[in-house]
Design a protein around this motif. Structure first.
Motif, PDB file in Angstrom:
ATOM      1  N   SER A  66       0.959  -1.391   0.074  1.00  0.00           N
ATOM      2  CA  SER A  66       0.056  -0.078  -0.005  1.00  0.00           C
ATOM      3  C   SER A  66       1.208   1.169  -0.239  1.00  0.00           C
ATOM      4  O   SER A  66       2.330   1.322   0.026  1.00  0.00           O
ATOM      5  N   ILE A  67       0.177   2.025  -0.163  1.00  0.00           N
ATOM      6  CA  ILE A  67       0.828   3.504  -0.598  1.00  0.00           C
ATOM      7  C   ILE A  67       0.198   4.763  -0.192  1.00  0.00           C
ATOM      8  O   ILE A  67      -0.709   5.141  -0.696  1.00  0.00           O
ATOM      9  N   ASP A  68       0.422   5.989   0.791  1.00  0.00           N
ATOM     10  CA  ASP A  68       0.065   6.804   0.466  1.00  0.00           C
ATOM     11  C   ASP A  68       0.675   7.769   0.843  1.00  0.00           C
ATOM     12  O   ASP A  68       1.481   8.854   1.063  1.00  0.00           O
ATOM     13  N   HIS A  69       0.238   8.982  -0.279  1.00  0.00           N
ATOM     14  CA  HIS A  69       0.524  10.290  -0.558  1.00  0.00           C
ATOM     15  C   HIS A  69      -0.526  11.287  -0.139  1.00  0.00           C
ATOM     16  O   HIS A  69      -1.190  11.628  -0.113  1.00  0.00           O
ATOM     17  N   GLN A  70       0.563  11.887   0.499  1.00  0.00           N
ATOM     18  CA  GLN A  70      -0.201  13.508   1.258  1.00  0.00           C
ATOM     19  C   GLN A  70       1.283  15.116   1.091  1.00  0.00           C
ATOM     20  O   GLN A  70       2.138  15.039   1.176  1.00  0.00           O
ATOM     21  N   ARG A  71       0.595  15.693   0.924  1.00  0.00           N
ATOM     22  CA  ARG A  71       0.898  17.260   0.510  1.00  0.00           C
ATOM     23  C   ARG A  71       0.449  17.654   1.893  1.00  0.00           C
ATOM     24  O   ARG A  71       1.616  19.332   1.620  1.00  0.00           O
ATOM     25  N   MET A  72      -0.146  17.998   2.441  1.00  0.00           N
ATOM     26  CA  MET A  72      -0.001  18.444   4.081  1.00  0.00           C
ATOM     27  C   MET A  72       0.253  17.919   5.232  1.00  0.00           C
ATOM     28  O   MET A  72      -0.160  16.329   5.888  1.00  0.00           O
ATOM     29  N   GLY A  73       1.076  18.726   6.604  1.00  0.00           N
ATOM     30  CA  GLY A  73       1.668  17.576   7.186  1.00  0.00           C
ATOM     31  C   GLY A  73       1.844  18.454   8.017  1.00  0.00           C
ATOM     32  O   GLY A  73       3.123  19.527   6.853  1.00  0.00           O
ATOM     33  N   THR A  74       2.903  18.148   9.050  1.00  0.00           N
ATOM     34  CA  THR A  74       3.576  19.130  10.469  1.00  0.00           C
ATOM     35  C   THR A  74       5.268  19.179  10.044  1.00  0.00           C
ATOM     36  O   THR A  74       5.611  20.022   9.707  1.00  0.00           O
ATOM     37  N   ASN A  75       5.712  18.136   8.983  1.00  0.00           N
ATOM     38  CA  ASN A  75       6.848  17.598   8.188  1.00  0.00           C
ATOM     39  C   ASN A  75       7.076  18.067   6.921  1.00  0.00           C
ATOM     40  O   ASN A  75       7.736  17.931   6.412  1.00  0.00           O
TER      41      ASN A  75
END
Length: 402
Positions: free
Chosen positions: A355-364
Motif C-alpha cells: 500500500s502507498i499513501d501520498h500526502q501534501r499536507m502535514g507538520t513535516n
C-alpha cells in the motif's frame, strides 16, 4: 488424590462424545527445533478446544438430583462452550455468565449449544462473582474451569490418547493458565511412565504459575495484555498447582513475539489456525526455552477458537514480527517522476509494495513536498535493514513506522 484410574474412567465416560484428536508429525518444526515434533490437535476438538473433556466428565459425575438443578459457569470463551455443549449432550439446564465485552462470535457459539447466556460485568472477575451468587440462589452446580478433580481428570484423557498414538514419548509440552490441562496431562504421563518429561508454558505477560513457583504457593498477579488470552489467568488454582509441583518438570515463559510468529508458522506451514495460548507450547520449543534435542516431543495445541475479527491482525502482527512486513515514511519533492524513482529503488531491492499513501499536507511537509507512507512485503529482518540502508544512501530521510 487423582489417579490414573480416575482418568481412565473419564475416558470411558466420554468415549462416544469427545473426539480422539489427531497426533500429527511435523517435518518443518522437527527441522527447526532439531527434534521429532508431534502436535496434538485439540484445536480440532468439539467446540474447538480441550475444555469439553473436563466439563463433560464433571457433569457426568453429578447425581440425578444435581443434574435436575442444572449447571452454571463463568467464562469469556472456551470453557463456556465446553460446558454448554456438555450440558446439551446430557440434557440438563445450563447458564453461562459472560462479560459484556465478550466477542459476539463466542456468545453466539455458546447460545447455539442451548445455554442461557447472561452478560454481566465489564471484566471476567465480575462475571465470576455474579455466577457464584446466582449458583447459591438457584442450587445449580458450579463448573469450575480448572480447579476441580473431575475437570482435571477429564483433561488428563489427552495423556492417555498420547500413549495410544505414539509408542516412544520423551517429552510433552503443554500451555498452562489455570493449570487444569497441564495437571491432568502430567498426572497421566508421570503415573504411567515417570521417565517422560512434562513442561508447562505460559505467556511472559501473564506468568501466574511462575509466580506461584517462586512463592511456593498460588498468588494473584497483575497481568499485561497478551495474545494468549486463553491462558491469561491471574492466579493458578490451588489443586492444580499442587499436582504441577509434584509432576511437572519445569515451567517456562514465551514472549508475545514468539507466540505470534508461531501462530503464523502454523497457519502457513501446516494450515492450522490455533489460538495464541495453543501456540505457546510449540513456541517454547522453537525459540529454545526448553533444552531438548533429538527427542520425540509432543506439543499440545490446546484450541483453535480465534475470533475472525482478530485473524487479520494476528497475521499482520506475525508478519511484522518475523520481518515480512514493514511500513516506512519519507518526504520527496512533489514533482513528476519523483515517486516513480522511489518505487524503482524498492522494486530493484525485490520488495513488494502492499500500500502507498501520498500526502501534501502535514507538520513535516513543506510547500513543494509530499510525504509518502508505503508498506512493503519483505523477506526477513535483514531484507528490511537492506532496504532502509539503500534508501538512506540514495538521499531519502527514512522513518520506520511499526
Amino acid at each position: 488424590m487423582i489417579t490414573l484410574q480416575h482418568i481412565q474412567e473419564a475416558q470411558q465416560r466420554m468415549k462416544a462424545v469427545v473426539h480422539k484428536t489427531p497426533l500429527e508429525f511435523s517435518q518443518t518444526f522437527s527441522r527447526l527445533s532439531n527434534n521429532r515434533v508431534y502436535m496434538k490437535l485439540e484445536n480440532l476438538q468439539k467446540t474447538g478446544s480441550f475444555k469439553v473433556r473436563g466439563s463433560y466428565n464433571k457433569i457426568m459425575l453429578l447425581s440425578d438430583e444435581e443434574k435436575s438443578r442444572g449447571v452454571i459457569a463463568a467464562s469469556a470463551g472456551n470453557h463456556a462452550q465446553g460446558v454448554a455443549y456438555s450440558s446439551r449432550m446430557i440434557g440438563i439446564p445450563c447458564t453461562i455468565v459472560m462479560p459484556k465485552g465478550a466477542p459476539l462470535s463466542k456468545i453466539q457459539a455458546t447460545q447455539s449449544y442451548g445455554a442461557n447466556v447472561i452478560l454481566y460485568g465489564d471484566v471476567f472477575d465480575e462475571s465470576l462473582e455474579y455466577a457464584r451468587n446466582l449458583q447459591q440462589k438457584t442450587g445449580a452446580t458450579f463448573v469450575h474451569p480448572f480447579d476441580d478433580p473431575a475437570v482435571i481428570a477429564g483433561q488428563g484423557t489427552i495423556g492417555l490418547e498420547l500413549f495410544e498414538q505414539l509408542d516412544d514419548i520423551d517429552a510433552v509440552i503443554c500451555p498452562v493458565g489455570g493449570g487444569g490441562l497441564l495437571a491432568g496431562i502430567a498426572i497421566a504421563m508421570k503415573q504411567k511412565n515417570p521417565a517422560i518429561r512434562v513442561y508447562g508454558v505460559e505467556s511472559a505477560a501473564c506468568a501466574s504459575t511462575t509466580a506461584a513457583k517462586q512463592h511456593n504457593q498460588p498468588i494473584v498477579i497483575t497481568p499485561s495484555n497478551t495474545i494468549a488470552d486463553g491462558i491469561a489467568v491471574k492466579r493458578i488454582g490451588d489443586l492444580t498447582f499442587s499436582y504441577i509441583q509434584k509432576y511437572v518438570d519445569d515451567i517456562v515463559c514465551v514472549e508475545e513475539t514468539d507466540i505470534s510468529r508461531t501462530m503464523l508458522y502454523l497457519l502457513e506451514r501446516n494450515k492450522l489456525l490455533v489460538e495464541g495460548s495453543a501456540a505457546c507450547s510449540l513456541a517454547a520449543l522453537l525459540y529454545k526455552k526448553i533444552p531438548l534435542e533429538g527427542k520425540n516431543v509432543v506439543a499440545i495445541l490446546s484450541g483453535g477458537n480465534v475470533d475472525v475479527t482478530l485473524i487479520s491482525r494476528i497475521i499482520e502482527r506475525g508478519l511484522v514480527e518475523s520481518g515480512r512486513f514493514v511500513t516506512f515514511s519519507t518526504v520527496i519533492s512533489d514533482k513528476p517522476g519523483q515517486l516513480n524513482k522511489l518505487l524503482r529503488i524498492i522494486a530493484d531491492l525485490e520488495a513488494n509494495v502492499m500500500s502507498i499513501d501520498h500526502q501534501r499536507m502535514g507538520t513535516n511537509v513543506l510547500p513543494g513536498q509530499a510525504e509518502i507512507r508505503f508498506s512493503l512485503e519483505t523477506k526477513n529482518s535483514e531484507h528490511i535493514d537492506q532496504i532502509q540502508r539503500v534508501l538512506i544512501e540514495s538521499g531519502y530521510m527514512i522513518r520506520r513506522l511499526d
